[in-house]
Write a protein that holds these residues in place. Structure first.
Motif, PDB file in Angstrom:
ATOM      1  N   LEU A  99       0.711  -0.934   0.479  1.00 20.76           N
ATOM      2  CA  LEU A  99      -0.110  -0.063  -0.432  1.00 20.76           C
ATOM      3  C   LEU A  99       0.936   1.244  -0.049  1.00 20.76           C
ATOM      4  O   LEU A  99       0.820   2.503  -1.333  1.00 20.76           O
ATOM      5  CB  LEU A  99      -0.563  -0.028   0.860  1.00 20.76           C
ATOM      6  N   THR A 100       1.643   1.681   0.461  1.00 20.90           N
ATOM      7  CA  THR A 100       3.137   2.150   0.571  1.00 20.90           C
ATOM      8  C   THR A 100       3.597   2.921  -0.053  1.00 20.90           C
ATOM      9  O   THR A 100       3.854   3.798  -1.364  1.00 20.90           O
ATOM     10  CB  THR A 100       4.010   2.239   1.847  1.00 20.90           C
ATOM     11  N   SER A 107       1.860  13.000  -0.053  1.00 19.94           N
ATOM     12  CA  SER A 107       2.667  13.512   1.406  1.00 19.94           C
ATOM     13  C   SER A 107       2.006  12.017   2.382  1.00 19.94           C
ATOM     14  O   SER A 107       0.500  11.061   1.828  1.00 19.94           O
ATOM     15  CB  SER A 107       1.610  13.935   1.603  1.00 19.94           C
ATOM     16  N   ARG A 108       2.587  12.137   3.390  1.00 23.65           N
ATOM     17  CA  ARG A 108       1.834  11.208   4.624  1.00 23.65           C
ATOM     18  C   ARG A 108       0.642  10.960   5.077  1.00 23.65           C
ATOM     19  O   ARG A 108       0.265  10.845   5.426  1.00 23.65           O
ATOM     20  CB  ARG A 108       3.613  11.505   5.660  1.00 23.65           C
ATOM     21  N   VAL A 113      -4.764   9.042   5.369  1.00 20.88           N
ATOM     22  CA  VAL A 113      -6.069   8.824   4.982  1.00 20.88           C
ATOM     23  C   VAL A 113      -7.122   7.751   4.036  1.00 20.88           C
ATOM     24  O   VAL A 113      -7.998   7.567   3.733  1.00 20.88           O
ATOM     25  CB  VAL A 113      -6.366  10.704   4.258  1.00 20.88           C
ATOM     26  N   ASN A 114      -5.403   7.326   2.702  1.00 21.91           N
ATOM     27  CA  ASN A 114      -6.009   6.943   1.610  1.00 21.91           C
ATOM     28  C   ASN A 114      -5.529   5.441   2.293  1.00 21.91           C
ATOM     29  O   ASN A 114      -6.980   4.457   2.332  1.00 21.91           O
ATOM     30  CB  ASN A 114      -5.188   7.398   0.263  1.00 21.91           C
ATOM     31  N   ARG A 115      -5.016   4.986   3.368  1.00 20.22           N
ATOM     32  CA  ARG A 115      -5.158   4.227   3.936  1.00 20.22           C
ATOM     33  C   ARG A 115      -6.275   3.316   4.256  1.00 20.22           C
ATOM     34  O   ARG A 115      -6.513   2.265   4.281  1.00 20.22           O
ATOM     35  CB  ARG A 115      -3.462   4.002   4.533  1.00 20.22           C
ATOM     36  N   GLU A 116      -6.799   4.297   5.557  1.00 26.58           N
ATOM     37  CA  GLU A 116      -8.170   4.198   6.005  1.00 26.58           C
ATOM     38  C   GLU A 116      -8.516   4.136   5.273  1.00 26.58           C
ATOM     39  O   GLU A 116     -10.298   2.924   5.506  1.00 26.58           O
ATOM     40  CB  GLU A 116      -8.153   5.142   6.841  1.00 26.58           C
ATOM     41  N   MET A 151      -4.747   4.125  -3.556  1.00 22.59           N
ATOM     42  CA  MET A 151      -3.474   4.602  -2.420  1.00 22.59           C
ATOM     43  C   MET A 151      -3.320   5.965  -3.497  1.00 22.59           C
ATOM     44  O   MET A 151      -3.299   6.862  -2.779  1.00 22.59           O
ATOM     45  CB  MET A 151      -2.013   3.451  -2.091  1.00 22.59           C
ATOM     46  N   ALA A 152      -3.099   6.117  -4.765  1.00 21.98           N
ATOM     47  CA  ALA A 152      -2.471   7.539  -5.847  1.00 21.98           C
ATOM     48  C   ALA A 152      -3.598   8.047  -5.950  1.00 21.98           C
ATOM     49  O   ALA A 152      -3.532   8.773  -6.172  1.00 21.98           O
ATOM     50  CB  ALA A 152      -2.029   6.677  -6.655  1.00 21.98           C
ATOM     51  N   GLU A 153      -4.999   8.214  -5.958  1.00 22.83           N
ATOM     52  CA  GLU A 153      -6.351   8.930  -5.232  1.00 22.83           C
ATOM     53  C   GLU A 153      -6.550   8.857  -6.514  1.00 22.83           C
ATOM     54  O   GLU A 153      -7.200  10.663  -6.833  1.00 22.83           O
ATOM     55  CB  GLU A 153      -5.834  10.532  -4.807  1.00 22.83           C
TER      56      GLU A 153
END
Length: 240
Positions: A99-100, A107-108, A113-116, A151-153
């Motif tokens: 995911l990272t 940004s971190r 936020v996206n991870r959630e 994760m990349a929005e």
């Protein structure tokens, strides 16, 4: 509003043309399904849009701008992401690390936020956060592949062979996520051999055969065209 246009696109590998003279238009916020048998050019189309397969002629326009010469990384930054066929995860990395990688350009704070968001859609991933991707079931790997792309929005999320090899319950989970993403305004380009499931969620459809478009229209029109469905199913059966 038009998000993606393919204009007379030819793409392929070296001298081999996998897709010939393909034109289609995808509107913002819709689910667009690419259907067809194995070898029809569906994956090549998606990967060319993502910048991973050579565009030989024609143009790819995103928000009205020709992106044909942009790198894959630049296309990700514009909001184009792909969950590829076969998932193509990093097998030795954990769920968390995969995911990272998907959120590397953010940004971190945005990554967190996206991870959630991913964990809300796929809570099973939180239970296996430290497991290597290689130890996951097929359904869990598909969730992770979709989550990594999320994760990349992305504004345009392309998902290749969503249901391939999955149990029905896992297919339901993935399609629930697809419907949720659409409700949030994400445009979806879906490659699928499960015609029934694709037509249940899609707004528009393009059927490919031997690298060429043989039919385009709404999903409702496709469902009401028994001859089309029978021909498609016949192609899929022969290709399997």
């Amino acid at each position: 509003m038009t998000m993606l246009q393919l204009e007379n696109m030819d793409c392929g590998y070296g001298a081999f043309h996998a897709v010939h003279d393909l034109s289609l238009t995808i509107e913002q916020g819709e689910i667009f399904a690419l259907l067809g048998p194995n070898g029809a050019g569906k994956s090549s189309t998606i990967m060319s849009i993502a910048g991973h397969v050579q565009l030989m002629s024609g143009a790819i326009r995103f928000d009205g701008t020709d992106i044909s010469s942009l790198s894959a990384r630049e296309r990700v930054r514009l909001g184009i992401a792909v969950a590829p066929e076969g998932r193509r995860l990093f097998p030795d990395l954990t769920i968390e690390e995969n995911l990272t990688v998907g959120g590397y350009s953010l940004s971190r704070e945005r990554e967190a936020v996206n991870r959630e968001i991913v964990f809300t859609l796929f809570p099973r991933l939180t239970e296996r956060l430290k497991q290597p991707a290689s130890t996951l079931s097929g359904g869990e790997q598909q969730m992770l592949a979709m989550g990594r792309a999320m994760m990349a929005e992305p504004r345009l999320l392309m998902i290749d062979e969503v249901s391939l090899g999955l149990m029905p319950k896992m297919v339901d989970v993935c399609y629930h996520a697809i419907n949720h993403l659409k409700s949030q305004g994400v445009t979806i380009l879906l490659v699928e051999q499960n015609t029934k499931r694709a037509l249940e969620v899609a707004d528009h459809v393009c059927v490919l055969e031997s690298g060429q478009s043989v039919w385009q229209g709404t999903a409702a029109e496709a469902q009401n065209a028994p001859d089309l469905i029978e021909a498609f199913l016949g192609m899929a059966k022969e290709a399997s």
